[in-house]
Design an enzyme around this catalytic site. Structure first.
Site, short mmCIF file in Angstrom:
data_model
loop_
_atom_site.label_atom_id
_atom_site.label_comp_id
_atom_site.label_asym_id
_atom_site.label_seq_id
_atom_site.Cartn_x
_atom_site.Cartn_y
_atom_site.Cartn_z
N THR A 170 47.38 34.88 37.93
CA THR A 170 47.63 35.20 36.53
C THR A 170 47.93 33.96 35.69
O THR A 170 47.56 33.89 34.52
CB THR A 170 48.81 36.21 36.46
OG1 THR A 170 48.47 37.32 37.29
CG2 THR A 170 49.06 36.69 35.05
N GLY B 50 53.18 34.92 40.54
CA GLY B 50 53.88 34.49 39.35
C GLY B 50 54.06 33.01 39.16
O GLY B 50 54.82 32.58 38.29
N CYS C 96 43.73 47.30 50.37
CA CYS C 96 42.75 48.30 49.94
C CYS C 96 43.14 49.67 50.45
O CYS C 96 43.73 49.81 51.51
CB CYS C 96 41.37 47.99 50.50
SG CYS C 96 40.86 46.30 50.28
C1 LIG Z 1 42.73 40.41 37.67
C2 LIG Z 1 43.18 40.28 39.10
C3 LIG Z 1 42.30 40.57 40.14
C4 LIG Z 1 42.68 40.45 41.47
N1 LIG Z 1 41.78 40.69 42.48
C5 LIG Z 1 42.14 40.49 43.78
C6 LIG Z 1 41.21 40.63 44.85
O1 LIG Z 1 40.04 40.92 44.64
N2 LIG Z 1 41.64 40.43 46.13
C7 LIG Z 1 42.94 40.08 46.40
O2 LIG Z 1 43.30 39.91 47.56
N3 LIG Z 1 43.83 39.92 45.40
C8 LIG Z 1 43.48 40.11 44.11
N4 LIG Z 1 44.41 39.91 43.10
C9 LIG Z 1 45.78 39.50 43.44
C10 LIG Z 1 45.98 37.98 43.27
O3 LIG Z 1 45.17 37.27 44.16
C11 LIG Z 1 47.44 37.60 43.55
O4 LIG Z 1 47.77 37.97 44.88
C12 LIG Z 1 48.42 38.29 42.63
O5 LIG Z 1 47.86 38.41 41.35
C13 LIG Z 1 49.76 37.57 42.53
O6 LIG Z 1 49.63 36.26 42.06
P1 LIG Z 1 49.77 35.85 40.50
O7 LIG Z 1 51.06 36.42 40.01
O8 LIG Z 1 49.71 34.36 40.49
O9 LIG Z 1 48.61 36.48 39.81
C14 LIG Z 1 44.01 40.04 41.77
C15 LIG Z 1 44.90 39.76 40.72
C16 LIG Z 1 44.51 39.88 39.39
C17 LIG Z 1 45.50 39.57 38.31
#
Ligand SMILES: Cc1cc2nc3c(=O)[nH]c(=O)nc-3n(C[C@H](O)[C@H](O)[C@H](O)COP(=O)(O)O)c2cc1C
Ligand SMILES: Cc1cc2nc3c(=O)[nH]c(=O)nc-3n(C[C@H](O)[C@H](O)[C@H](O)COP(=O)(O)OP(=O)(O)OC[C@H]3O[C@@H](n4cnc5c(N)ncnc54)[C@H](O)[C@@H]3O)c2cc1C
Ligand SMILES: Cc1cc2nc3c(=O)[nH]c(=O)nc-3n(C[C@H](O)[C@H](O)[C@H](O)COP(=O)(O)OP(=O)(O)OC[C@H]3O[C@@H](n4cnc5c(N)ncnc54)[C@H](O)[C@@H]3O)c2cc1C
Ligand SMILES: Cc1cc2nc3c(=O)[nH]c(=O)nc-3n(C[C@H](O)[C@H](O)[C@H](O)COP(=O)(O)O)c2cc1C
Ligand code: FES
Ligand code: FES
Lengths: 311, 214, 311, 214
Positions: C268, C246, C132
């Site tokens: 995602t 990912g 943040c």
């Molecule tokens: C739509 C969206 C909202 C997210 N909101 C948060 C959040 O509120 N807090 C947090 O720590 N990470 C948040 N993330 C990050 C995910 O938890 C994760 O760390 C990141 O997307 C990588 O993983 P992925 O490629 O599987 O999505 C968010 C990701 C996405 C796509």
């Protein structure tokens, strides 16, 4: 009807086209020049040259990733002397403008390569790759520290009057302070981005897939991160930007120009389609005609100024 | 290099050997095995769909001499079948794979009447039971040259046997590729002369020069 | 034949499955729990909660990129009080384990949320999102500075005895020093990676595509960078890792486990396929059967130890 | 949400309105326009290829009242055609687009005998010359409710006209989506009650609540 003018001036290098071949994927140029029509390229940035020959990393050196690739070539290159004797003569005349990318394992090596290229006929500019591991500082890349960046760029600047671009590593917390350090040390332009550090593991052997464990991520996967850094660098410095990272279309190129880039380079995109530079140039011209734009200067950085008035 | 159709997103081109060529019709064919995403997508394409090729690239096998021995492992058959078709002389192909299923082509399908094919499978499901290296000792003595393509482990063993028997050998190597034309330095193999590019300096190298790392 | 045991212990939280829902994409859980079978999930990490409600960023908040996406939700959330009153009750019982992600615009806010969650029934652990913007330090993310990381984590640690994960930002030069700062401040585990900073530009309007200009890149595009950071974090600390970035297949999950992760999360990937967790769990079980592996502990970090003996 | 076939790589699902539904056969149809990569790939799929759907999702239009006015811009026709089919009452659809080509469906194709269709194109190539907002002033006075779907600029104008005429209006909005079920908070629209989720709280909202930012 408008006849779009695609010429740009990159730090004093007059380019017929704003699309360049990025350092590395294009090698020393002659391999591509032999096989595909390269006339759409404004310049070729040749693969990194060090003072002495570098052997490079053990194979495998390549891996495909989702919308991208990893490479760990390890900056294999024939060294300054053979480059001047064997590669440069093949490029001269055949290539449009030639920008030479230089690498080093310490500051002296960077300076030596720059000095050796300074008078060389056919060299239009230099690009310093500061993503190399600094052997005197435990292998941390030069370009991750603004003070070291300043020192490398100053040392090279003293050796050459050629237009000097500094190519930044994206593996940093704040690209703006690195860009500023390069500008203050006398760079004429900023290139970015180099590859993002990454790796893959082969789940059948349980070992890293690349011979070198880590490699550099490039290709469309990195475009959003590259564009963000181009935007930030444009905010931080007043010198022109040569931007790259995942460009595979005219629309991609336009995004970088609108973020503030003077010119763009394609690397990984050449692997997907060796005819990409021509396609991008035609796409840019088409866009300019459609939008009544005479020169790219009209849209350079437009996204930083609120975009088109009524878009 | 075979460029992947763009509807599948951004994929690097895939390297394949030429399996056969019809110079009059201007046609080439490739013989390929489904290994991962790229080959699966190629295999799923409808007949007649266009595919972009760049080639031929690199340096292939030298001209076949009399009393040459050809050695293929699995889909490594492709460049050897092409080589075999370049001459009408009698020659022998040792063709091995794990099981009959991986012996992708039958001798008859090759349509090369002067080619003697000795098949071997590790499970004995076709031809002799064993690997090509079990068969080579019997054939190497009378041979004047050996040409091989197949998995790296097989090539390393074949190299050893040929060198020991004093038979000059050429082997066709594989590595992941990006440009295919010698520019990116991605497809390096360690040789006695340093790293060389499989796509441009090879894929065929004199066996004695190649340093296998296992 | 082996019956693979997929249970893992993540910082004292016993999980029936090593596959978690990442914070954010899964919201507060009930939306997915209503619609798809979530029984394969070891835990749900709920979306970031602040002390007061946060409104979030102006739309558009989403954009698709090559093998990934950008989001700029802006940590919109109902605040601690409404989360406890409205969301948590819906999750309890329905969900497997519950880990609450906490956010703040200053250190006090982080500490307040942690204090408020400490006694809450049904909360199995906390995850601090230090990506943040730190409003008191000009909006630079807390997690880009090891000293600030140390202060945030210590402040939260004082408020809670719950298992405490610290979620790192990938937008840093050296993930190892941040991971170490978190460990030293008392974290029980490290989560990584959060999203990579990125942007896109709409070439028709000439303006940034997202309402907030910058967004976070996630999805398969970032996997190689995430895996590299998981590898580096595993090298830097002794506490367990929850890894993400990912993941869309069992093979992806295995790569993170082999790099040193105790458990993995999908974010995602859920958008591409809401049934992904079950598919990954079945894929992991199949791999373990094939390779004669009883527990994931046998392969956790195996790539850091030279891989399978004769792989 | 329509999930994209995996051979094209990782693509987010695409949201579409239901155009028609046959409850007996358990079939739904969608009407879509090719805008970018996803819709181009869907349009190129061979007939009979399977597509994964999640739905129906969110809150649609309220039940049609007598003397309702339907307003569609381009492919925004889809949910209004579905709404129109829900009753046998007489009703009027104002259907506009840039050119005849974007009037994707003719009144006859809709097969709704009680529907009066007033067409408008900006270039006059079919129906009246002009936009739907040129036609509405003549029709709003006698109407008791208005239901609209189309480009945002059209909806903003229609909202203004309906509010001014004192006719209650509902509009169906679009935004980029990821989850489609209300979890990710990605599809926010600013309303008088703060940000709301188009996928779950909408896509249909009372026009008066929506705050357009242009
Ligand atoms: C739509 C969206 C909202 C997210 N909101 C948060 C959040 O509120 N807090 C947090 O720590 N990470 C948040 N993330 C990050 C995910 O938890 C994760 O760390 C990141 O997307 C990588 O993983 P992925 O490629 O599987 O999505 C968010 C990701 C996405 C796509
Ligand atoms: C000079 C040369 C000639 C070849 N000729 C043939 C041929 O005639 N017929 C044939 O079936 N195959 C041939 N190959 C191998 C073929 O290129 C790979 O099988 C193919 O690229 C795999 O693509 P994929 O997307 O299916 O697999 P990926 O998903 O990319 O990978 C699947 C597996 O294949 C391996 N692999 C991927 N790319 C290569 C590569 N370039 N070289 C070696 N291994 C790779 C990976 O290690 C991985 O384990 C040749 C390779 C080379 C270098
Ligand atoms: C609730 C809802 C119902 C819809 N119903 C229909 C329908 O019945 N028929 C139909 O043809 N289309 C409908 N749409 C729009 C449709 O979802 C988009 O046209 C589609 O997602 C574009 O995908 P693409 O890959 O072709 O385009 P992309 O390449 O993703 O984008 C192309 C252009 O479309 C815009 N776009 C992309 N996604 C969306 C989105 N989710 N909402 C709005 N604009 C978007 C982008 O701004 C871009 O300019 C609906 C959208 C929503 C939110
Ligand atoms: C195979 C390969 C080799 C590279 N070698 C160099 C190099 O020698 N010097 C350098 O500065 N960048 C090198 N790069 C980085 C590219 O010039 C470029 O910055 C990066 O790949 C991002 O652009 P792209 O996504 O268009 O490839 C290399 C990239 C690739 C893929
Ligand atoms: S693949 Fe580029 S040099 Fe061989
Ligand atoms: S698309 Fe996720 S909340 Fe609407």
């Amino acid at each position: 009807m408008i006849k779009p003018d695609l010429r740009v001036n990159l730090c004093g290098i007059g380019l017929e086209s704003p699309v360049l071949a990025a350092s590395g994927p294009f090698g020393y140029g002659h391999e591509y020049l032999e096989r595909v029509d390269c006339s759409a390229l404004g310049a070729i940035v040749v693969k990194g040259i060090s003072a002495q020959p570098w052997a490079g990393n053990p194979p495998p050196r390549l891996a495909e990733t989702a919308s991208g690739m990893l490479n760990s070539i390890g900056l294999q290159n024939p060294g300054l002397e053979r480059f001047l004797a064997e590669d440069l003569p093949l490029l001269k005349g055949a290539a449009p403008r030639i920008i030479v990318n230089i690498v080093g394992c310490d500051i002296d090596e960077y300076a030596d390569v720059a000095a050796g290229l300074d008078g060389a006929e056919g060299v239009d500019g230099l690009e310093i790759n500061i993503s190399c591991p600094n052997l005197k500082a435990g292998g941390v890349a030069f370009g991750t520290d603004p003070a070291v960046t300043y020192r490398v760029v100053s040392a090279v600047r003293r050796q050459t009057a050629l237009p000097l671009l500094v190519k930044l590593s994206p593996n940093v917390t704040d690209i703006k302070v690195i860009a500023r350090a390069a500008e203050e040390a006398g760079a004429d332009g900023i290139s970015l981005i180099n590859t993002l550090s990454g790796m893959l593991i082969d789940t059948e052997t349980g070992r890293p897939l690349l011979g070198n464990t880590f490699g550099g991520l490039s290709g469309p996967a990195v475009l959003p991160a590259a564009l963000r850094m181009a935007w930030q660098a444009a905010e931080a410095v007043d010198i022109p930007l040569l931007a790259m990272g995942g460009i595979t279309s005219a629309e991609d190129a336009l995004q970088f120009i609108m973020a503030g880039a003077r010119a763009v380079a394609v690397g990984t995109g050449l692997f997907y389609d060796p005819e990409l530079p021509g396609k991008i140039v035609r796409g840019l011209a088409g866009y300019m005609e459609e939008h009544n734009i005479n020169t790219l200067g009209q849209i350079e950085g437009i996204a930083r100024r609120g975009g088109y008035a009524n878009g | 290099m075979t460029y992947m159709p763009p509807e599948y997103g951004h994929l690097l081109p895939r390297p394949f050997s030429i399996f056969s060529a019809d110079r009059e019709k201007g046609e080439v064919s490739i013989l390929f095995e489904v290994r991962g995403r790229g080959t699966a997508l190629l295999a799923g394409m409808r007949q007649g769909a266009p595919v972009k090729l760049l080639g031929p690239l690199g340096a292939g096998f030298p001209a076949l001499q009399p009393d040459s021995l050809l050695v293929a492992g699995g889909v490594g058959l492709a460049p050897l079948a092409f080589l075999a078709a370049s001459t009408e002389q009698r020659r022998t192909l040792v063709y091995g794979a794990r099981t009959a299923k991986q012996l992708v082509c039958s001798p008859a399908e090759l349509g090369l009447p002067n080619l003697t094919v000795v098949e071997a499978t590790e499970d004995g499901s076709r031809g002799k039971r064993g690997t090509v290296t079990d068969i080579l000792p019997g054939l190497l003595p009378g041979s004047r040259a050996l040409f091989a393509c197949g998995p790296q482990r097989m090539l390393a063993a074949v190299k050893g046997q040929a060198l020991q028997a004093g038979v000059p050998a050429w082997i066709s190597l594989e590595e992941r590729m990006a440009c295919g034309i010698g520019a990116c330095l991605g497809c390096a193999v360690q040789t006695s002369g340093g790293y060389r590019r499989i796509c441009r300096d090879g894929p065929v190298f004199p066996a004695g020069e190649v340093l296998f790392n296992d």
